[in-house]
Design a protein around this motif. Structure first.
Motif, short mmCIF file in Angstrom:
data_model
loop_
_atom_site.label_atom_id
_atom_site.label_comp_id
_atom_site.label_asym_id
_atom_site.label_seq_id
_atom_site.Cartn_x
_atom_site.Cartn_y
_atom_site.Cartn_z
N PRO A 122 -27.24 -58.01 50.76
CA PRO A 122 -28.30 -58.54 49.89
C PRO A 122 -29.06 -59.70 50.49
O PRO A 122 -30.19 -59.97 50.08
N TRP B 225 -29.87 -60.32 43.58
CA TRP B 225 -28.69 -59.45 43.64
C TRP B 225 -27.51 -60.14 42.95
O TRP B 225 -27.33 -61.36 43.07
N ALA C 110 -29.09 -54.74 41.16
CA ALA C 110 -29.95 -54.63 42.35
C ALA C 110 -31.40 -54.84 41.93
O ALA C 110 -31.97 -53.98 41.23
N SER D 274 -34.35 -55.08 37.16
CA SER D 274 -33.10 -55.25 37.90
C SER D 274 -32.03 -54.38 37.25
O SER D 274 -31.23 -54.87 36.44
#
Length: 706
Positions: free
Chosen positions: A265, A621, A650, A663
């Motif tokens: 990430p 993240w 994510a 997200s």
């Protein structure tokens, strides 16, 4: 090679100082168990790069393992594994098993000393793969790495010597519900010795060899395969820096293959983003700052409001409210675009320097939360923005002040026609069920339409409806062995309806009770399975790492077709209580780690607590884990013993390089049972107000000038 010489060789690799160049022993290669390390079945002291998320699929005749590993910190890694073994028991053609691992690095590699790690394998599962180990690894130059260590459990079942105490042998009859942590066997019983090395033939091709201390006793007894030799070999081909293909020669009998992919990430596919650049700060003429002529014009304020609203709209920000005086401007913005709150703040401040009269020196920017509820107010001096535009971002952060909006009377006067505000979206999504023994992965693909109306003064109407396109969730045949009311385990019954379903339909009121205190009340069809009412209060100071909240819910089960009908409180195996709720503590530990503790009554009437820990990255993240223990016994809970799982969020902006607040979160549970289950209420307060708190804005401040 004699048994004694094998032991001596591995002991020397583990304990003796070795002269070679120091290396941090990080790797993107995973072994057959999906752990960071270049050997085959045996562990090493290598670690993945900090934050690395790796997925490994391994197979050889009769065996399959799929593993998800996360480098939690530079010295701690965790793994979740799903394994399948054919013909292991007469009850199943393929016996599926879930397991969790932890590996802790005790010592870093030095110039003359190896790195040392200790690990627990399958410490939270049935124990079929259960083992513990102590391992050392050392690099020699840039191409050779040598590892050796001692193992217990499976890793002590061959080439072993007597250890400390006795270890209970694995027994399918003793597995029970699984999922409990049994420390009584840790580092007990016979001690096996293992070792091996890896050599980089080229930058892409690596050879590995190991001497294994796993006797595969259970599998050999079941006739799954014959272990002819303790030696294993592998060739690894690096497809990309984070993807590896490995081919194995195993135990002199089998050929295996694995494919692993890594993702970090920290490393964005599009560094810096590709969004449109913001407008530059407009620097005033020093003399113009004393000109107050605009303040005497009757239409000036309306014209300035329209200009500011238009300019913010071009940056996809909504102007909610505006108050102007000769030297101060207080604006309220609704940020539906930028997942980094500092980016929304910075763009608003730049636009204010261009849209507002030169006499306005003090900028106050308030974040508008759901329905226009006031959040945090950030105060900036215009002269600081002019002076620091090209300076490091932390200097601007030091010049900013953060306050609760109620200090300034809450929201500034709303702009004309701001409410009601209507938003909608239509998009495909998936519903996934994992770990059904008949089919480990089931999924439905559906299309959802959702809409939200912000009515102002904290009122929000929200709804979503979906229709199944295709999938096989309705084919689930597994029957829950829980002795609790069926509050979640009858999900397959809900999945049988192919027609349009009402996912949620609610009316919510968000309100500020006092400085740092927020409140929410929600009524309607709260989620797919339950309708009712929910009320919540949250104490969350602007500049505090701590927040405390409480929630109470009154619910009734919905009909299985997820329409408008309701059922009685009777479920398949019991009666649910009307009331449930929790007290919650949230804490930001720093360095990206966030913890949450929820204690109270769950949907099935059980009392207990849920503890969660997430690592969050500045780009959005989140990777974490949770576990719930209640007053329900493991036998009453059923398979898995207690609720636990992993969750991964994510951000879409990370992948696309353009700002968006979408997200999606994936939750991986070992099994969905009825104990320890909470109501799924949309718009809970902590995540609603958190982005505008000082700590979260500061964490994203690197985006202030983007």
């Amino acid at each position: 090679m004699t048994r004694f010489s094998n032991i001596a060789l591995a002991a020397a690799a583990t304990l003796c100082p070795l002269s070679a160049g120091a290396d941090n022993l990080t790797t993107t290669v995973t072994n057959s168990y999906g752990l960071p390390g270049g050997l085959i079945d045996m562990p090493t002291a290598e670690m993945a790069p900090d934050g690395q998320l790796s997925a490994t699929a391994f197979y050889f005749d009769g065996f399959g393992r799929s593993t998800l590993s996360f480098q939690i910190t530079p010295w701690l890694s965790g793994s979740f594994r799903y394994s399948g073994t054919e013909d292991l028991t007469p009850q199943f053609s393929t016996y599926y098993d879930r397991s969790f691992d932890l590996k802790l690095r005790l010592l870093k590699e030095g110039t003359y000393t190896p790195a040392v790690a200790i690990g627990l394998q399958d410490f939270l599962g049935t124990g079929l793969l259960g083992a513990e180990y102590l391992v050392a690894s050392k690099s020699f130059g840039d191409r050779l790495k040598v590892s050796g260590g001692f193992g217990w459990g499976r890793l002590g079942s061959r080439n072993n010597f007597d250890g400390f105490g006795t270890r209970d042998p694995f027994s399918f009859a003793g597995v029970g519900t699984g999922g409990d942590v049994d420390t009584s066997n840790w580092f007990r019983g016979d001690i096996g010795v293992f070792g091996g090395f890896t050599y980089d033939i080229t930058d892409r091709l690596t050879f590995a060899a190991e001497y294994s201390s796993d006797g595969y006793d259970i599998e050999q007894a079941a006739g799954v395969f014959r272990r002819g030799s303790p030696y294993n070999f592998a060739l690894t081909y690096k497809l990309t820096p984070d993807a590896n293909l490995r081919v194995y020669s195993l135990y002199g009998e089998k050929v295996g293959v694995s494919l692993s992919f890594g993702l970090n990430p920290k490393n964005m596919p599009v560094p810096g983003g590709i969004e449109q650049a913001p407008l530059p700060v407009a620097v005033r003429d020093p003399e113009s700052a004393r000109d107050l002529g605009w303040a005497t014009q009757p239409t000036a304020r309306n014209a300035l409001s329209e200009q500011l609203q238009d300019m913010l709209a071009k940056d996809q920000l909504d102007l909610v409210g505006l108050e102007l005086s000769d030297t101060t401007a207080h604006v309220a913005i609704n940020n539906t675009t930028y997942d980094q709150p500092a980016q929304a703040l910075g763009r608003t401040a730049r636009i204010m320097t261009r849209a507002l009269p030169a006499s306005v020196e003090t900028f106050r920017i308030t974040f508008s939360e759901k329905g226009g509820m006031p959040g945090t107010t950030v105060t900036l001096r215009r002269s600081d923005l002019e002076r620091l535009e090209h300076a490091p971002a932390d200097q601007t952060l030091a010049a900013a002040s953060f306050d609760d909006s109620l200090r300034y009377g809450g929201m500034p006067a709303p702009v004309v026609d701001r409410f009601p505000r209507f938003n909608w979206a239509i998009a495909p999504f998936t519903r996934i069920s994992l770990f059904d023994p008949d089919n480990p992965v089931r999924a439905d693909v559906a299309l959802r339409f959702e809409a939200q109306v912000e009515l102002g003064k904290g009122w929000v109407a929200d709804g979503g409806t979906s229709v199944k396109l295709f999938g096989n969730l309705d084919k689930t045949t597994q029957v829950s062995n829980s002795r609790l009311p069926r509050v979640r385990s009858d999900a397959a019954i809900y999945a049988r309806e192919d027609g349009p379903r009402l996912d949620w339909l609610t009316l919510s009121k968000y309100h500020r009770l006092a400085p740092d205190i927020f409140a929410r009340a929600t009524v309607g069809y709260l989620e797919q399975m339950y309708a009712g009412a929910s009320a919540e209060v949250l104490w969350r100071p602007v500049n505090s790492r701590l927040a405390i909240g409480g929630e109470v819910n009154y619910v009734q089960p919905r009909d299985f077709d997820s329409g408008f009908g309701l059922r009685s409180r009777r479920t398949v195996s019991g009666t649910i209580p009307e009331f449930n709720g929790h007290a919650s503590i949230y804490y930001d530990f720093g360095n990206g780690f966030h913890g949450q503790l929820d204690a109270g009554r769950y949907l099935a009437g059980d009392w207990g607590a849920t503890i969660s820990l997430d690592r969050e990255f500045e780009n959005g993240w989140r990777i974490g884990a949770f576990a719930t223990k209640t007053d329900v016994s493991a036998q009453d809970f059923g398979e898995g013993s207690f609720d636990k799982g992993i969750r991964i969020t994510a951000p879409v902006s990370w992948l696309l390089g353009t700002p968006t607040r979408q997200s999606p979160t994936a939750v991986i549970r070992s099994l969905t049972r009825d104990g320890g289950q909470r109501l799924n209420v949309r718009g809970r307060l902590y995540e609603t107000v958190r982005p505008s708190r000082q700590t979260d804005i500061a964490d994203s401040w690197g985006k202030f000038w983007r």
